[in-house]
Scaffold this active site. Structure first.
Site, PDB file in Angstrom:
ATOM      1  N   LYS A  28       4.188 -15.413   3.034  1.00 32.79           N
ATOM      2  CA  LYS A  28       4.415 -16.172   1.805  1.00 32.79           C
ATOM      3  C   LYS A  28       5.925 -16.384   1.708  1.00 32.79           C
ATOM      4  CE  LYS A  28       3.046 -17.932  -2.178  1.00 32.79           C
ATOM      5  NZ  LYS A  28       2.239 -19.172  -2.260  1.00 32.79           N
ATOM      6  N   ASP A  82      -5.894  -7.583   4.096  1.00 37.88           N
ATOM      7  CA  ASP A  82      -7.037  -7.014   3.366  1.00 37.88           C
ATOM      8  C   ASP A  82      -7.860  -8.127   2.744  1.00 37.88           C
ATOM      9  OD1 ASP A  82      -8.644  -5.070   2.033  1.00 37.88           O
ATOM     10  OD2 ASP A  82      -7.495  -5.453   0.205  1.00 37.88           O
ATOM     11  N   TYR A 137       0.817  -1.211   0.000  1.00 35.05           N
ATOM     12  CA  TYR A 137       0.000   0.000   0.000  1.00 35.05           C
ATOM     13  C   TYR A 137       0.852   1.263   0.000  1.00 35.05           C
ATOM     14  CZ  TYR A 137      -4.471  -2.363   0.841  1.00 35.05           C
ATOM     15  OH  TYR A 137      -5.607  -3.121   0.723  1.00 35.05           O
ATOM     16  N   ASP A 181     -11.804  -9.992   4.056  1.00 32.58           N
ATOM     17  CA  ASP A 181     -13.043 -10.084   3.267  1.00 32.58           C
ATOM     18  C   ASP A 181     -13.521 -11.533   3.252  1.00 32.58           C
ATOM     19  OD1 ASP A 181     -12.869  -7.368   2.604  1.00 32.58           O
ATOM     20  OD2 ASP A 181     -13.579  -7.730   0.562  1.00 32.58           O
ATOM     21  N   ASP A 237      -1.709 -18.608   1.141  1.00 33.04           N
ATOM     22  CA  ASP A 237      -2.661 -19.367   0.318  1.00 33.04           C
ATOM     23  C   ASP A 237      -3.320 -20.480   1.124  1.00 33.04           C
ATOM     24  OD1 ASP A 237      -0.120 -20.496   0.359  1.00 33.04           O
ATOM     25  OD2 ASP A 237      -0.084 -21.053  -1.753  1.00 33.04           O
TER      26      ASP A 237
HETATM   27  C1  IPM Z   1     -10.268  -2.163   3.779  1.00 37.61           C
HETATM   28  C2  IPM Z   1     -10.559  -1.561   2.437  1.00 37.61           C
HETATM   29  C3  IPM Z   1      -9.479  -0.541   2.117  1.00 37.61           C
HETATM   30  C4  IPM Z   1      -8.162  -1.266   2.053  1.00 37.61           C
HETATM   31  C5  IPM Z   1      -9.735   0.263   0.813  1.00 37.61           C
HETATM   32  C6  IPM Z   1     -11.054   0.987   0.853  1.00 37.61           C
HETATM   33  C7  IPM Z   1      -8.596   1.209   0.516  1.00 37.61           C
HETATM   34  O1  IPM Z   1     -10.656  -2.560   1.476  1.00 37.61           O
HETATM   35  O2  IPM Z   1     -10.197  -1.403   4.769  1.00 37.61           O
HETATM   36  O3  IPM Z   1     -10.104  -3.379   3.867  1.00 37.61           O
HETATM   37  O4  IPM Z   1      -7.794  -1.838   1.017  1.00 37.61           O
HETATM   38  O5  IPM Z   1      -7.451  -1.270   3.066  1.00 37.61           O
HETATM   39 MG    MG Z   2     -10.544  -4.532   2.231  1.00 41.69          MG
END
Ligand code: IPM
Ligand code: MG
Length: 363
Positions: free
Chosen positions: A192, A248, A142, A252, A224
């Site tokens: 990794k 990140d 990032y 999710d 992975d």
């Molecule tokens: C998160 C989001 C952010 C990230 C985006 C909105 C920049 O996906 O907080 O997980 O990638 O960190």
């Molecule tokens: Mg995210």
């Protein structure tokens, strides 16, 4: 009784709707426990670009640094998706994380018993899941330099850089170990290391930090196979510590265990959380701005309301008050109220505002 200053950054899409409900919950806490929360509403993301040309102004960052805590909704607007656009709403979020030094992102994933039938996974697999992902938040891909797009004689190229210093790794590893100590004493460090140099350094530094935590059972897992374990046997996981991009993606995935992204809160801290200690922090749901759902009183505000509970616990050292919010959420879910994303047969469907009102009333 105390007075606290909270910067509220509603942001884009469903951000303003869900933050409204979290502010309601905080106000109810203030009333019940006799605290005053001064809310300072400011801009971030697309709404800030529209008004100021920047996704986060210096003034807003300064206010955030001075406040007791920051509560954020979401950033992101499809009108800035075009790859030729120079400033993105997400830049504001990254500038805030970096500017406030919020290197430790805590993302708890807890499967609530009344929602266990609700996910795409077999109830047996997810019932009882209670894990915490500690995501490094101010390093890695990032922020690494070089980071740019350019044109060569042979065509266009793009580069991002994954880089970590040993200090960055050590301090986030410490957060992972400390949290494991307050839980089931298991830490899974995710990397990794079979391919990436940053991961080989990561593993070496984590092993060094582990010497201070002989009571914690440490396991190394490749990212992975961690993705696989999250679906295969999530109950076996206690605390995960990992670098920015891996965290990140894995969070999710992990959110699906809880049934909906609309359920998962997060805390981004500038230090190691410790009961009774106030750590500067920013609190936001892990979901995005969901522009297609905005302004329809649809969005699930629970992730943001639970983020407000984390704010009370970690930045204001008000654990009793935090628990009161968490209990109120449980009570309202137990009473059968659901937003669209967690709706199932026989339950009572409510909108964003109604869900927020019910939770505030329970507080
Ligand atoms: C998160 C989001 C952010 C990230 C985006 C909105 C920049 O996906 O907080 O997980 O990638 O960190
Ligand atoms: Mg995210």
């Amino acid at each position: 009784m105390a007075q606290f200053k909270i910067v509220v950054l509603p942001g884009d899409g469903i951000g303003p709707e869900v933050t409204n409900e979290a502010v309601k919950a905080l106000k109810a806490i203030g009333k019940k426990f006799g605290h005053t929360f001064d809310m300072d509403y400011q801009l971030i993301g697309g709404v800030s670009i529209d008004k100021t040309g920047e996704a986060l102004t210096k003034d807003v960052l300064k206010r955030c640094k001075k406040a007791d805590a920051v509560l954020l909704g979401a950033v992101g607007d499809p009108k800035y998706d075009d790859p030729s656009v120079k400033v993105h709403p997400e830049d504001g979020l990254l500038a805030l994380r970096k500017g406030m030094g919020l290197y430790a992102n805590l993302r708890p994933v807890k499967v609530l018993p009344m929602l266990a039938d609700q996910t795409n996974l077999k109830p047996d697999v997810i019932r009882g899941v209670d894990l915490m992902v500690v995501r490094e938040l101010t390093g890695g891909l990032y922020f690494g330099k070089p980071k740019r797009r350019y044109t060569t004689s042979r065509g266009r190229r793009g580069v991002d850089t994954m880089a970590y210093s040993e200090q960055e790794i050590a301090r986030i590893a410490k957060v992972g170990f400390e949290l494991a100590r307050t839980r089931r004493k298991k830490l899974m460090s995710v990397d990794k290391a079979n391919v990436l140099e940053t991961s080989r350094l990561w593993r070496a530094v984590v092993l060094e930090v582990a010497k201070d935590y002989p009571d914690i059972e440490l396991e190394h897992q490749l990212v992975d196979s961690c993705a696989m374990r999250l679906i295969q046997n999530p109950k076996s996981i206690d605390v995960i510590v990992t670098e920015n991009t891996f965290g990140d993606i894995l969070t999710d995935e992990a959110s699906m265990l809880a049934g909906s992204m609309g359920m998962l809160p997060s805390a981004s801290l500038a230090g190691t959380p410790k009961e009774g200690t106030r750590i500067p922090g920013m609190y936001e749901p892990i979901h995005g701005s969901a522009p297609r759902r905005a302004n329809q009183n649809l969005a699930n505000p629970i992730a943001t309301i639970l983020s407000a509970a984390m704010l009370l616990r970690h930045s204001l050292a008000l654990s009793k008050e935090a628990k009161a919010i968490e209990d109120a959420v449980m009570a309202v879910l137990n009473a059968g109220y659901r937003t669209y994303d967690i709706m199932s047969e026989g339950m009572k469907k409510v909108g964003t505002k109604e869900m927020g009102d019910l939770i505030a009333a329970k507080v």
